[in-house]
Design a protein around this motif. Structure first.
Motif, PDB file in Angstrom:
ATOM      1  N   ARG A  22      81.109  16.409  77.818  1.00 53.79           N
ATOM      2  CA  ARG A  22      81.437  16.110  76.423  1.00 53.79           C
ATOM      3  C   ARG A  22      81.290  17.371  75.580  1.00 53.79           C
ATOM      4  O   ARG A  22      80.197  17.909  75.464  1.00 53.79           O
ATOM      5  CB  ARG A  22      80.506  15.032  75.878  1.00 53.79           C
ATOM      6  CG  ARG A  22      80.445  13.768  76.683  1.00 53.79           C
ATOM      7  CD  ARG A  22      81.309  12.699  76.252  1.00 53.79           C
ATOM      8  NE  ARG A  22      81.322  12.488  74.824  1.00 53.79           N
ATOM      9  CZ  ARG A  22      82.080  11.581  74.262  1.00 53.79           C
ATOM     10  NH1 ARG A  22      82.849  10.845  75.004  1.00 53.79           N
ATOM     11  NH2 ARG A  22      82.080  11.425  72.969  1.00 53.79           N
ATOM     12  N   ASP A  46      77.788  16.067  69.231  1.00 55.49           N
ATOM     13  CA  ASP A  46      78.999  15.700  69.959  1.00 55.49           C
ATOM     14  C   ASP A  46      80.214  15.886  69.062  1.00 55.49           C
ATOM     15  O   ASP A  46      80.214  15.479  67.902  1.00 55.49           O
ATOM     16  CB  ASP A  46      78.903  14.239  70.420  1.00 55.49           C
ATOM     17  CG  ASP A  46      79.922  13.891  71.468  1.00 55.49           C
ATOM     18  OD1 ASP A  46      81.127  14.118  71.234  1.00 55.49           O
ATOM     19  OD2 ASP A  46      79.522  13.399  72.537  1.00 55.49           O
ATOM     20  N   ASN A  49      82.177  11.884  68.545  1.00 62.77           N
ATOM     21  CA  ASN A  49      81.565  10.768  67.827  1.00 62.77           C
ATOM     22  C   ASN A  49      80.450  11.200  66.881  1.00 62.77           C
ATOM     23  O   ASN A  49      79.859  10.377  66.208  1.00 62.77           O
ATOM     24  CB  ASN A  49      81.057   9.699  68.794  1.00 62.77           C
ATOM     25  CG  ASN A  49      80.045  10.221  69.782  1.00 62.77           C
ATOM     26  OD1 ASN A  49      79.513  11.303  69.616  1.00 62.77           O
ATOM     27  ND2 ASN A  49      79.786   9.440  70.820  1.00 62.77           N
ATOM     28  N   ASP A  51      77.420  12.128  67.416  1.00 65.82           N
ATOM     29  CA  ASP A  51      76.038  11.871  67.838  1.00 65.82           C
ATOM     30  C   ASP A  51      75.294  13.199  67.969  1.00 65.82           C
ATOM     31  O   ASP A  51      75.853  14.192  68.424  1.00 65.82           O
ATOM     32  CB  ASP A  51      75.995  11.154  69.188  1.00 65.82           C
ATOM     33  CG  ASP A  51      76.442   9.713  69.084  1.00 65.82           C
ATOM     34  OD1 ASP A  51      76.542   9.197  67.960  1.00 65.82           O
ATOM     35  OD2 ASP A  51      76.691   9.108  70.150  1.00 65.82           O
ATOM     36  N   TYR A 175      90.639  12.075  72.388  1.00 65.88           N
ATOM     37  CA  TYR A 175      89.734  13.225  72.365  1.00 65.88           C
ATOM     38  C   TYR A 175      90.330  14.408  71.616  1.00 65.88           C
ATOM     39  O   TYR A 175      90.209  15.533  72.042  1.00 65.88           O
ATOM     40  CB  TYR A 175      89.377  13.639  73.789  1.00 65.88           C
ATOM     41  CG  TYR A 175      88.446  12.682  74.470  1.00 65.88           C
ATOM     42  CD1 TYR A 175      87.099  12.680  74.172  1.00 65.88           C
ATOM     43  CD2 TYR A 175      88.923  11.761  75.398  1.00 65.88           C
ATOM     44  CE1 TYR A 175      86.245  11.789  74.785  1.00 65.88           C
ATOM     45  CE2 TYR A 175      88.069  10.878  76.014  1.00 65.88           C
ATOM     46  CZ  TYR A 175      86.732  10.903  75.705  1.00 65.88           C
ATOM     47  OH  TYR A 175      85.887  10.027  76.316  1.00 65.88           O
TER      48      TYR A 175
END
Length: 176
Positions: A22, A46, A49, A51, A175
């Motif tokens: 990721r 990330d 998303n 995070d 993505y």
């Protein structure tokens, strides 16, 4: 050609069918010299998303300055500056598309071999020669009528190839 596409796609997938690397950014808090590289502690965010993971460690080839933002990857076994042990989203997308295109092309080739279908007439003296025995698409499809299950199998495999390639496009869009 379809077999080449399929094998190239399988090579790009490298045995994975999910994203294992990721992408994101790593903000350095501190770096210390380890065995042969620097071990940096910091926060990973990330890319997709948002995070965040704080207090994570990452090996770095050169020294990182506190506050510096680095491109990094979250791998199944930690964090890394490079996606050497994981599959990136772009590789997954490319691999799925190539496998799907290869499956579809091989299926179209099997259809042509089984039925004698040729998409254009043969040429002699630079003019079409209709008497040479060209088999058109409709005639080839009717020819498969004697082999009922073959039609179903060819359509199913070609459809699976299209769906696999389309899933590669979906991964690419997810993505971004």
């Amino acid at each position: 050609m379809g077999l080449f596409f399929g094998l190239a796609g399988a090579g790009a997938l490298d045995g994975h069918v999910t994203v294992t690397a990721r992408p994101g950014t790593f903000q350095v808090q501190s770096c210390e010299l380890a065995d042969h590289d620097y071990m940096c502690k910091g926060t990973f965010e990330d890319k997709f998303n948002g995070d965040t993971a704080t207090g994570v460690s990452m090996e770095k080839i050169g020294r990182g300055e506190p506050g510096e933002r680095l491109d990094a990857y979250k791998l199944p076994d930690g964090y890394s500056e490079y996606a050497i042990r994981g599959l990136e989203p772009s590789e997954l997308s490319r691999g799925l598309f190539l496998v799907g295109a290869g499956v579809f092309a091989v299926t179209c080739g099997l259809f042509a071999v089984l039925t004698g279908y040729s998409p254009r007439p043969s040429y002699t003296n630079r003019r079409p020669d209709p008497s040479y025995g060209r088999i058109g698409l409709a005639q080839a499809w009717r020819g498969l009528g004697d082999w009922g299950p073959v039609r179903l199998i060819l359509c199913g495999v070609a459809g699976a190839g299209v769906l696999i390639a389309a899933w590669g496009a979906v991964v690419s869009l997810l993505y971004r």
